[in-house]
Design an enzyme around this catalytic site. Structure first.
Site, mmCIF file in Angstrom:
data_model
loop_
_atom_site.group_PDB
_atom_site.id
_atom_site.type_symbol
_atom_site.label_atom_id
_atom_site.label_comp_id
_atom_site.label_asym_id
_atom_site.label_seq_id
_atom_site.Cartn_x
_atom_site.Cartn_y
_atom_site.Cartn_z
ATOM 1 N N HIS A 1 -19.637 48.409 29.737
ATOM 2 C CA HIS A 1 -20.579 49.469 30.102
ATOM 3 C C HIS A 1 -20.013 50.849 29.740
ATOM 4 O O HIS A 1 -20.696 51.662 29.096
ATOM 5 C CB HIS A 1 -20.839 49.346 31.611
ATOM 6 C CG HIS A 1 -21.740 50.392 32.189
ATOM 7 N ND1 HIS A 1 -23.054 50.141 32.493
ATOM 8 C CD2 HIS A 1 -21.518 51.690 32.534
ATOM 9 C CE1 HIS A 1 -23.613 51.244 33.004
ATOM 10 N NE2 HIS A 1 -22.689 52.193 33.044
ATOM 11 N N GLU A 2 -18.764 51.097 30.105
ATOM 12 C CA GLU A 2 -18.179 52.426 29.882
ATOM 13 C C GLU A 2 -17.983 52.731 28.395
ATOM 14 O O GLU A 2 -18.175 53.857 27.960
ATOM 15 C CB GLU A 2 -16.845 52.562 30.639
ATOM 16 C CG GLU A 2 -16.955 52.455 32.154
ATOM 17 C CD GLU A 2 -17.998 53.375 32.762
ATOM 18 O OE1 GLU A 2 -18.304 54.430 32.164
ATOM 19 O OE2 GLU A 2 -18.533 53.040 33.830
ATOM 20 N N HIS B 1 -27.752 55.328 30.403
ATOM 21 C CA HIS B 1 -28.285 54.260 31.244
ATOM 22 C C HIS B 1 -29.725 53.964 30.839
ATOM 23 O O HIS B 1 -30.432 54.841 30.340
ATOM 24 C CB HIS B 1 -28.247 54.681 32.723
ATOM 25 C CG HIS B 1 -26.855 54.797 33.266
ATOM 26 N ND1 HIS B 1 -26.474 55.750 34.167
ATOM 27 C CD2 HIS B 1 -25.745 54.051 33.011
ATOM 28 C CE1 HIS B 1 -25.191 55.595 34.460
ATOM 29 N NE2 HIS B 1 -24.728 54.572 33.766
ATOM 30 N N PRO C 1 -36.637 58.699 41.900
ATOM 31 C CA PRO C 1 -36.667 58.870 40.445
ATOM 32 C C PRO C 1 -38.030 59.390 39.964
ATOM 33 O O PRO C 1 -39.066 58.994 40.493
ATOM 34 C CB PRO C 1 -36.392 57.463 39.908
ATOM 35 C CG PRO C 1 -36.527 56.538 41.053
ATOM 36 C CD PRO C 1 -36.424 57.315 42.316
ATOM 37 N N ASP D 1 -34.497 56.956 25.713
ATOM 38 C CA ASP D 1 -35.284 57.285 24.518
ATOM 39 C C ASP D 1 -35.358 58.810 24.426
ATOM 40 O O ASP D 1 -36.413 59.422 24.517
ATOM 41 C CB ASP D 1 -36.698 56.670 24.630
ATOM 42 C CG ASP D 1 -37.407 56.652 23.283
ATOM 43 O OD1 ASP D 1 -36.831 57.155 22.296
ATOM 44 O OD2 ASP D 1 -38.542 56.141 23.220
ATOM 45 N N VAL E 1 -33.165 55.465 21.765
ATOM 46 C CA VAL E 1 -33.243 53.995 21.834
ATOM 47 C C VAL E 1 -34.644 53.627 22.306
ATOM 48 O O VAL E 1 -35.053 54.001 23.402
ATOM 49 C CB VAL E 1 -32.199 53.453 22.849
ATOM 50 C CG1 VAL E 1 -32.413 51.969 23.101
ATOM 51 C CG2 VAL E 1 -30.787 53.708 22.333
ATOM 52 N N THR F 1 -35.384 49.474 24.574
ATOM 53 C CA THR F 1 -35.177 49.183 25.994
ATOM 54 C C THR F 1 -36.435 49.682 26.687
ATOM 55 O O THR F 1 -36.869 50.804 26.442
ATOM 56 C CB THR F 1 -33.938 49.919 26.565
ATOM 57 O OG1 THR F 1 -34.078 51.318 26.354
ATOM 58 C CG2 THR F 1 -32.663 49.423 25.920
HETATM 59 ZN ZN LIG Z 1 -22.792 54.193 33.447
#
Ligand SMILES: [Zn+2]
Length: 449
Positions: A241-242, A251, A263, A270, A277, A280
């Site tokens: 992940h890192e 993320h 949120p 994107d 991206v 996703t």
């Molecule tokens: Zn992260």
């Protein structure tokens, strides 16, 4: 104005209301802090994003087809009362090897979830980064190294609210090596004065500004590998992940919240900072649970967003850049963004000529020198003799080019002196890797015919 909107999009997320919800990392917060502390860091981050985007403009659909090796150095910064390797914060070589195995499986799509992942919803979007992370065998001064440094510190732990103290000797840490040539990974005891366990963090390309000593990845000692002193139930995917962040990924879920912490966006990655991206799915909420064939979160309607999907699909909780407790994939677009970074802002790493050990095995006792296995002549016109001076049983010989690709292999014939012939190869620099029952011998040779 631009700066303000960027900070908003990196608004701090504080969600430790449920103990079992682990916010894997504070990358977003560190990026936010870096930009707030010094506005010039915004410019270096933007320059990096532009540089990476430039490569993506013409290469997005044309990802790398061969393996890229990235030299890494692991700095274990351990408590002074953990001087024995394998005790507490001074994690064992076995645990490091286990962490590297998981990392390299994930980045080559050979992780155990494939080819039949627990949920097959997004299997056709899964990408193979073709990246291989290998321990450097030469330090900044040209001396042999296992690619692991161990530093005793009087610090009990390192707070993520601090100033990257683990990365500097003067603050009880270990100075990193040139980030243009090595990917620095610090392993230490991380605490979070804000509350909750943090598994690690990284900086996005360019976010450290001119403070290049900060560039790299930090992982808590309990989350590198799944054996030794690692935390029970941890999947060992924190480095995966890192390093995703380090190579330009954001993320997959929303990072922007209103005053109440809810949120308020979809499709976080994107964006310019995420390299646009678009394979996703649009995702708002953070999912912390495991992902199975019956997981059916869908927090944003994909039809409202411009992305790769023609229908409203589920959230991709299995993505390595989510906070789910079981993850197993990057997407093809994420692979492209990482390649953009390695051909843009971090091209130095891709082109690094630092010799590496890609065997997946470490240990100072395993690294042999010219007094044990003599390799000569060097430079060579092609014919090289490998002379065994310590009665070690030689197993096999591998030769790699500077891209890390295997260009020659030979099995041992059991003789104490072995002859190898590289004259069929082009002139240049090669790395000879000899495994024996007593250790590994690595040598950089120059072929000049
Ligand atoms: Zn992260």
């Amino acid at each position: 104005m631009i700066r303000k909107s960027l900070i908003l999009s990196f608004t701090f997320i504080s969600m430790f209301t449920q103990a079992q919800n682990i916010n894997k990392c504070v990358t977003t917060e560190m990026v936010n802090k870096s930009i707030t502390e010094d506005s010039r860091n915004y410019m270096t981050m933007k320059d990096a994003a532009d540089k990476n985007a430039k490569w993506l403009e013409t290469n997005r659909g044309n990802e790398n087809k061969s393996i890229i090796t990235v030299p890494i150095v692991i700095h274990v910064v351990h408590r002074s009362n953990h001087s024995n390797i394998g005790s507490g914060t001074n994690i064992s070589n076995d645990q490091i090897e286990d962490g590297l195995r998981i990392l390299n499986e994930d980045y080559s799509k050979t992780n155990p979830e494939f080819p039949n992942p627990p949920r097959n919803t997004f299997v056709q979007y899964a990408g193979n980064t073709q990246l291989q992370f290998c321990l450097a065998t030469e330090d900044e001064n040209g001396n042999p190294t296992t690619g692991i440094t161990r530093t005793s510190t009087t610090e009990t732990n390192f707070d993520v609210d601090g100033n990257d103290e683990m990365k500097r000797a003067i603050t009880g840490g270990k100075d990193g090596w040139d980030p243009d040539k090595y990917l620095n990974i610090w392993i230490c005891d991380i605490v979070n004065s804000g509350g909750g366990q943090i598994l690690g963090y990284s900086y996005l390309p360019g976010t450290v500004g001119w403070s290049m000593w900060k560039d790299g990845v930090v992982v808590d000692y309990r989350y590198f590998g799944t054996i030794g002193v690692s935390a029970g139930g941890n999947d060992g995917r924190t480095p995966t992940h890192e390093i995703g962040h380090y190579l330009g990924l954001l993320h997959t879920f929303c990072q922007e919240t209103d005053a109440s912490g809810n949120p308020i966006c979809c499709d976080n990655d994107d964006s310019n900072w995420g390299g646009y991206v678009d394979d996703t799915p649009a995702t708002k909420d953070i999912y912390y649970g495991t992902v199975t064939s019956s997981t059916n979160n869908n927090t944003c309607n994909d039809l409202s967003y411009s992305n790769a999907f023609n229908t409203n699909v589920l959230d991709m909780d299995e993505n390595f850049m989510s906070y789910a407790s079981t993850t197993w994939m990057f997407t093809i677009e994420q692979v492209a963004v990482m390649n953009g970074t390695l051909n843009g802002y971090r091209s130095g790493l891709k082109n690094s000529t630092i010799p590496m050990n890609c065997t997946g095995t470490v240990g100072i006792e395993n690294l042999m020198d010219n007094n044990q296995i003599k390799i000569y002549p060097n430079p060579t016109n092609g014919r090289i003799l490998v002379q065994n001076l310590v009665n070690a049983r030689t197993k096999n010989i591998i030769v790699r080019n500077i891209l890390g690709e295997i260009v020659y292999t030979q099995l041992s014939d059991g003789n104490s002196t072995i002859s190898i012939d590289l004259s069929i190869l082009e002139n240049g620099i090669y790395f000879i890797e000899i495994s024996t029952d007593k250790g590994i011998r690595l040598e950089k040779v120059i072929l000049a015919k």
